[in-house]
Design a protein around this motif. Structure first.
Motif, short mmCIF file in Angstrom:
data_model
loop_
_atom_site.label_atom_id
_atom_site.label_comp_id
_atom_site.label_asym_id
_atom_site.label_seq_id
_atom_site.Cartn_x
_atom_site.Cartn_y
_atom_site.Cartn_z
N LEU A 35 0.83 -1.21 0.00
CA LEU A 35 0.00 0.00 0.00
C LEU A 35 0.86 1.25 0.00
N ASN A 36 2.01 1.20 0.67
CA ASN A 36 2.92 2.36 0.72
C ASN A 36 3.56 2.63 -0.63
N ASN A 37 3.92 1.56 -1.34
CA ASN A 37 4.70 1.73 -2.58
C ASN A 37 4.44 0.56 -3.53
N PRO A 38 3.26 0.56 -4.21
CA PRO A 38 2.86 -0.59 -5.03
C PRO A 38 3.89 -0.95 -6.10
N ALA A 39 4.49 0.05 -6.75
CA ALA A 39 5.42 -0.26 -7.85
C ALA A 39 6.67 -0.96 -7.34
N ALA A 40 7.11 -0.62 -6.14
CA ALA A 40 8.34 -1.22 -5.61
C ALA A 40 8.09 -2.65 -5.13
N ILE A 41 6.85 -3.00 -4.86
CA ILE A 41 6.56 -4.36 -4.41
C ILE A 41 6.23 -5.23 -5.62
N VAL A 115 19.54 -0.55 0.76
CA VAL A 115 20.04 0.30 -0.32
C VAL A 115 19.31 -0.12 -1.60
N PRO A 116 19.07 0.82 -2.55
CA PRO A 116 18.51 0.39 -3.83
C PRO A 116 19.51 -0.53 -4.54
N ALA A 117 19.04 -1.67 -4.99
CA ALA A 117 19.95 -2.69 -5.54
C ALA A 117 20.78 -2.15 -6.70
N GLN A 118 20.20 -1.27 -7.50
CA GLN A 118 20.92 -0.77 -8.68
C GLN A 118 22.08 0.16 -8.30
N GLU A 119 22.14 0.53 -7.01
CA GLU A 119 23.24 1.42 -6.58
C GLU A 119 24.39 0.66 -5.92
N LEU A 120 24.31 -0.67 -5.93
CA LEU A 120 25.38 -1.47 -5.32
C LEU A 120 26.66 -1.37 -6.15
N ARG A 141 9.94 -5.85 -13.77
CA ARG A 141 9.08 -5.29 -14.83
C ARG A 141 8.67 -3.85 -14.52
N ASN A 142 8.83 -3.43 -13.26
CA ASN A 142 8.50 -2.05 -12.89
C ASN A 142 9.73 -1.15 -12.88
N MET A 143 10.88 -1.70 -13.28
CA MET A 143 12.12 -0.91 -13.26
C MET A 143 12.52 -0.54 -14.69
N SER A 144 13.21 0.57 -14.81
CA SER A 144 13.58 1.08 -16.15
C SER A 144 14.76 0.29 -16.72
N GLY A 145 14.95 0.45 -18.04
CA GLY A 145 16.11 -0.17 -18.71
C GLY A 145 17.42 0.33 -18.11
N THR A 146 17.44 1.60 -17.73
CA THR A 146 18.66 2.16 -17.13
C THR A 146 18.97 1.45 -15.81
#
Ligand SMILES: C[S@@+](CC[C@H](N)C(=O)[O-])C[C@H]1O[C@@H](n2cnc3c(N)ncnc32)[C@H](O)[C@@H]1O
Length: 211
Positions: A35-41, A115-120, A141-146
């Protein structure tokens, strides 16, 4: 020696922690985060046992450290412990504050990185040294190509040669595009289909194309 992708532009069951959550607590925590962050779940419930078994199937208990991305309530983590992986070999990455706090309680011997995984990166996170396998529970599927590209560079930059990254998707193809895979020198194959998950899911295994 570690594989550094040059992304172009584009059975010890007793190890399960006594702090494991009840079924109800787990659902409550998951729904609160949803409910807090649907796209991140990106899912309506934690993954089921069949998917947890499928995505961790190739993990050998003594095959080095395991990196898990997007651990949520720890469904895949508990399955790895059940398979005999020692908790101190686990590096758990979860960006949600409450879930990270709970992972630390459930798995006190594991390393938890909020930490956001893409920043590791191995430079900023020396805990990544010696990773042999990666399990990915991120809502790709909710994350960008970048972000996909940053993620593959981070993961394959950290893993030992020959390491594989296993991910799941509810979609009909790998959630990381062929262009991003090619740019990062990574190949993907569907390794398992799990009809008994809700919804049914596929597991893809990614390896360095040169491996
Ligand atoms: C679909 S849930 C999966 C949870 C668990 N692996 C499972 O299968 O039940 C996705 C998890 O990834 C986390 N997450 C989403 N984006 C993330 C990111 N960029 N970095 C780290 N964690 C992230 C969410 O907070 C959530 O816990």
């Amino acid at each position: 020696m570690y594989f550094r992708p040059s992304c172009k532009t584009v059975a010890h069951p007793k190890r399960v922690s006594s702090a494991s959550m009840s079924w109800l607590q787990e659902r409550k925590q998951f729904i609160k985060a949803l409910l807090n962050n649907p796209a991140a779940i990106g899912a309506v419930a934690p993954s089921g046992a069949a998917l947890a078994a499928a995505i961790t199937a190739s993990i050998q208990p003594r095959a080095g450290k395991v990196l898990e991305l997007g651990c949520g309530t720890g469904v895949f983590t508990r399955e790895m412990l059940r398979r005999g992986v020692h908790p101190s070999s686990l590096v758990l990455v979860e960006q949600d504050t409450e879930m990270s706090r709970d992972l630390r309680k459930q798995f006190p011997e594991a390393t938890v990185l909020q930490v956001p995984a893409q920043e590791l990166s191995r430079e900023s996170h020396p805990e990544l040294d010696g990773i042999g396998t990666t399990i990915c529970g991120l809502p790709l599927r909710n994350m960008s190509g970048t972000h996909h590209q940053q993620l593959l560079a981070a993961v394959f930059g950290a893993m030992r040669p020959g390491g594989a990254m296993h991910l799941f998707t509810y979609g009909v193809r790998c959630p990381i595009s062929p262009a991003v895979l090619a740019a990062c020198g990574v190949s993907a194959r569907r390794s398992r289909f799990v009809p008994m998950n809700l919804p049914p899911a596929s597991v893809y295994s990614l390896t360095a194309a040169s491996a």
